[in-house]
Motif scaffolding. Structure first.
Motif, mmCIF file in Angstrom:
data_model
loop_
_atom_site.group_PDB
_atom_site.id
_atom_site.type_symbol
_atom_site.label_atom_id
_atom_site.label_comp_id
_atom_site.label_asym_id
_atom_site.label_seq_id
_atom_site.Cartn_x
_atom_site.Cartn_y
_atom_site.Cartn_z
ATOM 1 N N THR A 18 -6.829 -24.084 -12.723
ATOM 2 C CA THR A 18 -6.785 -25.393 -13.505
ATOM 3 C C THR A 18 -6.684 -26.472 -12.453
ATOM 4 O O THR A 18 -6.870 -26.186 -11.083
ATOM 5 C CB THR A 18 -5.349 -25.722 -14.056
ATOM 6 N N ASP A 19 -6.732 -27.848 -12.706
ATOM 7 C CA ASP A 19 -6.754 -28.645 -11.654
ATOM 8 C C ASP A 19 -5.459 -28.550 -11.061
ATOM 9 O O ASP A 19 -5.345 -29.416 -9.637
ATOM 10 C CB ASP A 19 -6.709 -30.167 -12.116
ATOM 11 N N ALA A 20 -4.340 -27.854 -11.013
ATOM 12 C CA ALA A 20 -3.051 -27.782 -10.226
ATOM 13 C C ALA A 20 -3.230 -26.591 -9.472
ATOM 14 O O ALA A 20 -2.378 -26.138 -9.024
ATOM 15 C CB ALA A 20 -2.009 -27.712 -11.231
ATOM 16 N N GLY A 21 -4.539 -25.874 -9.481
ATOM 17 C CA GLY A 21 -4.670 -24.707 -8.411
ATOM 18 C C GLY A 21 -4.935 -23.572 -9.247
ATOM 19 O O GLY A 21 -5.167 -23.483 -10.432
ATOM 20 N N ILE A 22 -4.906 -22.391 -8.442
ATOM 21 C CA ILE A 22 -5.243 -21.161 -9.059
ATOM 22 C C ILE A 22 -3.996 -20.291 -9.297
ATOM 23 O O ILE A 22 -3.392 -20.049 -7.960
ATOM 24 C CB ILE A 22 -6.400 -20.451 -8.176
ATOM 25 N N TRP A 23 -3.729 -19.835 -10.474
ATOM 26 C CA TRP A 23 -2.686 -18.740 -10.661
ATOM 27 C C TRP A 23 -2.867 -17.531 -10.830
ATOM 28 O O TRP A 23 -3.890 -17.412 -11.794
ATOM 29 C CB TRP A 23 -1.599 -19.709 -11.598
ATOM 30 N N TYR A 24 -1.806 -16.634 -10.647
ATOM 31 C CA TYR A 24 -2.296 -15.169 -11.173
ATOM 32 C C TYR A 24 -0.988 -14.689 -11.693
ATOM 33 O O TYR A 24 0.246 -15.105 -11.562
ATOM 34 C CB TYR A 24 -2.541 -14.506 -9.702
ATOM 35 N N ARG A 25 -1.184 -13.858 -12.522
ATOM 36 C CA ARG A 25 -0.110 -12.964 -13.435
ATOM 37 C C ARG A 25 -0.679 -11.628 -13.727
ATOM 38 O O ARG A 25 -1.803 -11.606 -14.222
ATOM 39 C CB ARG A 25 0.108 -13.869 -14.742
ATOM 40 N N ASP A 26 -0.048 -10.584 -13.674
ATOM 41 C CA ASP A 26 -0.229 -9.265 -13.748
ATOM 42 C C ASP A 26 -0.020 -8.959 -15.049
ATOM 43 O O ASP A 26 1.034 -9.288 -15.487
ATOM 44 C CB ASP A 26 0.187 -8.355 -12.621
ATOM 45 N N GLU A 75 -0.009 -8.121 -22.130
ATOM 46 C CA GLU A 75 1.563 -8.241 -21.968
ATOM 47 C C GLU A 75 1.818 -8.458 -20.404
ATOM 48 O O GLU A 75 1.455 -7.306 -19.880
ATOM 49 C CB GLU A 75 2.020 -6.923 -22.448
ATOM 50 N N PHE A 76 2.506 -9.509 -20.213
ATOM 51 C CA PHE A 76 2.784 -9.631 -18.636
ATOM 52 C C PHE A 76 3.736 -8.754 -18.069
ATOM 53 O O PHE A 76 4.898 -8.594 -18.832
ATOM 54 C CB PHE A 76 3.291 -11.307 -18.437
ATOM 55 N N ILE A 77 3.678 -8.440 -16.815
ATOM 56 C CA ILE A 77 4.598 -7.672 -16.215
ATOM 57 C C ILE A 77 5.369 -8.400 -15.105
ATOM 58 O O ILE A 77 6.174 -7.897 -14.365
ATOM 59 C CB ILE A 77 3.893 -6.355 -15.759
ATOM 60 N N ASN A 78 4.925 -9.638 -14.760
ATOM 61 C CA ASN A 78 5.629 -10.328 -13.767
ATOM 62 C C ASN A 78 5.341 -11.965 -13.964
ATOM 63 O O ASN A 78 4.816 -12.169 -15.124
ATOM 64 C CB ASN A 78 5.014 -10.166 -12.554
ATOM 65 N N ASN A 79 6.049 -12.766 -13.282
ATOM 66 C CA ASN A 79 5.821 -14.129 -13.282
ATOM 67 C C ASN A 79 4.334 -14.542 -12.756
ATOM 68 O O ASN A 79 3.871 -14.016 -12.259
ATOM 69 C CB ASN A 79 6.974 -14.806 -12.780
ATOM 70 N N TRP A 80 4.224 -15.898 -13.187
ATOM 71 C CA TRP A 80 2.847 -16.590 -12.496
ATOM 72 C C TRP A 80 3.403 -16.814 -10.967
ATOM 73 O O TRP A 80 4.191 -16.875 -10.622
ATOM 74 C CB TRP A 80 2.670 -17.806 -12.900
ATOM 75 N N TYR A 81 2.205 -16.406 -10.165
ATOM 76 C CA TYR A 81 2.234 -16.566 -8.901
ATOM 77 C C TYR A 81 1.018 -17.315 -8.038
ATOM 78 O O TYR A 81 0.175 -17.208 -8.601
ATOM 79 C CB TYR A 81 2.432 -15.271 -8.020
ATOM 80 N N HIS A 82 1.209 -17.797 -6.918
ATOM 81 C CA HIS A 82 0.360 -18.699 -6.475
ATOM 82 C C HIS A 82 0.255 -18.395 -5.040
ATOM 83 O O HIS A 82 0.906 -18.352 -4.209
ATOM 84 C CB HIS A 82 0.494 -20.231 -6.457
ATOM 85 N N ASN A 83 -1.058 -17.709 -4.559
ATOM 86 C CA ASN A 83 -1.043 -17.302 -3.366
ATOM 87 C C ASN A 83 -1.586 -18.558 -2.210
ATOM 88 O O ASN A 83 -2.259 -19.348 -2.722
ATOM 89 C CB ASN A 83 -2.443 -16.385 -3.064
#
Length: 195
Positions: free
Chosen positions: A91-99, A128-136
């Protein structure tokens, strides 16, 4: 730039907003909590808060203008076999990841939808998510030149050969340790301490 990219455990990535896979109506990108309270008259005191697992749901059109819907679907299923999966959300707020892990993928038949062209499969896909959103984040490391006088401020030892022929390690405050027959066994040289 694609909004949703899925990566499997082999490092292979699939763009969910491409020509062969067109994802639409995403749902479940937020967060939900389960809160427990203890009531004290008209006030509710939070006693426990746990995050719900969460699911990402999206509809996907398989195939491009010239169709190839069945082959595209088959390739996608083979891609999903290597779990866990990482959803990249840009998004315009950055790149986010979720496993995540595969929750479900429907399989209907071409022509089952009256909304889109009849030569494409229109399926529902759930993760089905296995963790929260994270941002490197990146970190910049600076290297320093070694300080030759560093032993003045710490445990600096120097090796010298004394008159008896033994190796002596001298502590920077004048304390000496004589090396015994084994490297890991050292005894204090009392004569060096009395100086």
């Amino acid at each position: 730039m694609s909004m949703f990219i899925l990566t499997n455990s082999r490092g292979e990535s699939v763009d969910l907003n491409g020509d062969n896979l067109l994802a639409y109506t995403p749902n479940g990108l937020g967060v939900q909590f389960s809160n427990m309270y203890s009531q004290s008259e008209t006030y509710f005191q939070l006693t426990k808060s746990t995050i719900q697992q969460g699911q990402f749901q999206i509809s996907i059109l398989f195939g491009d203008v010239e169709s190839q819907a069945y082959q595209t679907f088959s390739d996608f299923v083979q891609f999903l076999a290597y779990q866990p999966l990482t959803l990249t959300y840009t998004t315009d707020a950055g790149i986010w990841y979720r496993d995540s892990r595969l929750g479900s993928l429907t399989k209907t038949e071409i022509g089952g939808s009256t909304i889109f062209a009849t030569d494409r499969l229109n399926e529902s896909f759930t993760l089905e998510f296995i963790n929260n959103w994270y941002h490197n984040k990146t970190a910049e490391y600076k290297s320093y030149d070694p300080d030759p006088g560093l032993s003045v401020y710490g445990k600096g030892y120097t090796l010298r050969n004394n008159s008896t022929g033994n190796d002596v390690y001298t502590y920077n405050y004048g304390v000496s340790i004589k090396r015994g027959p084994f490297v890991d066994r050292a005894v204090t040289d009392v004569s060096q301490l009395e100086r």
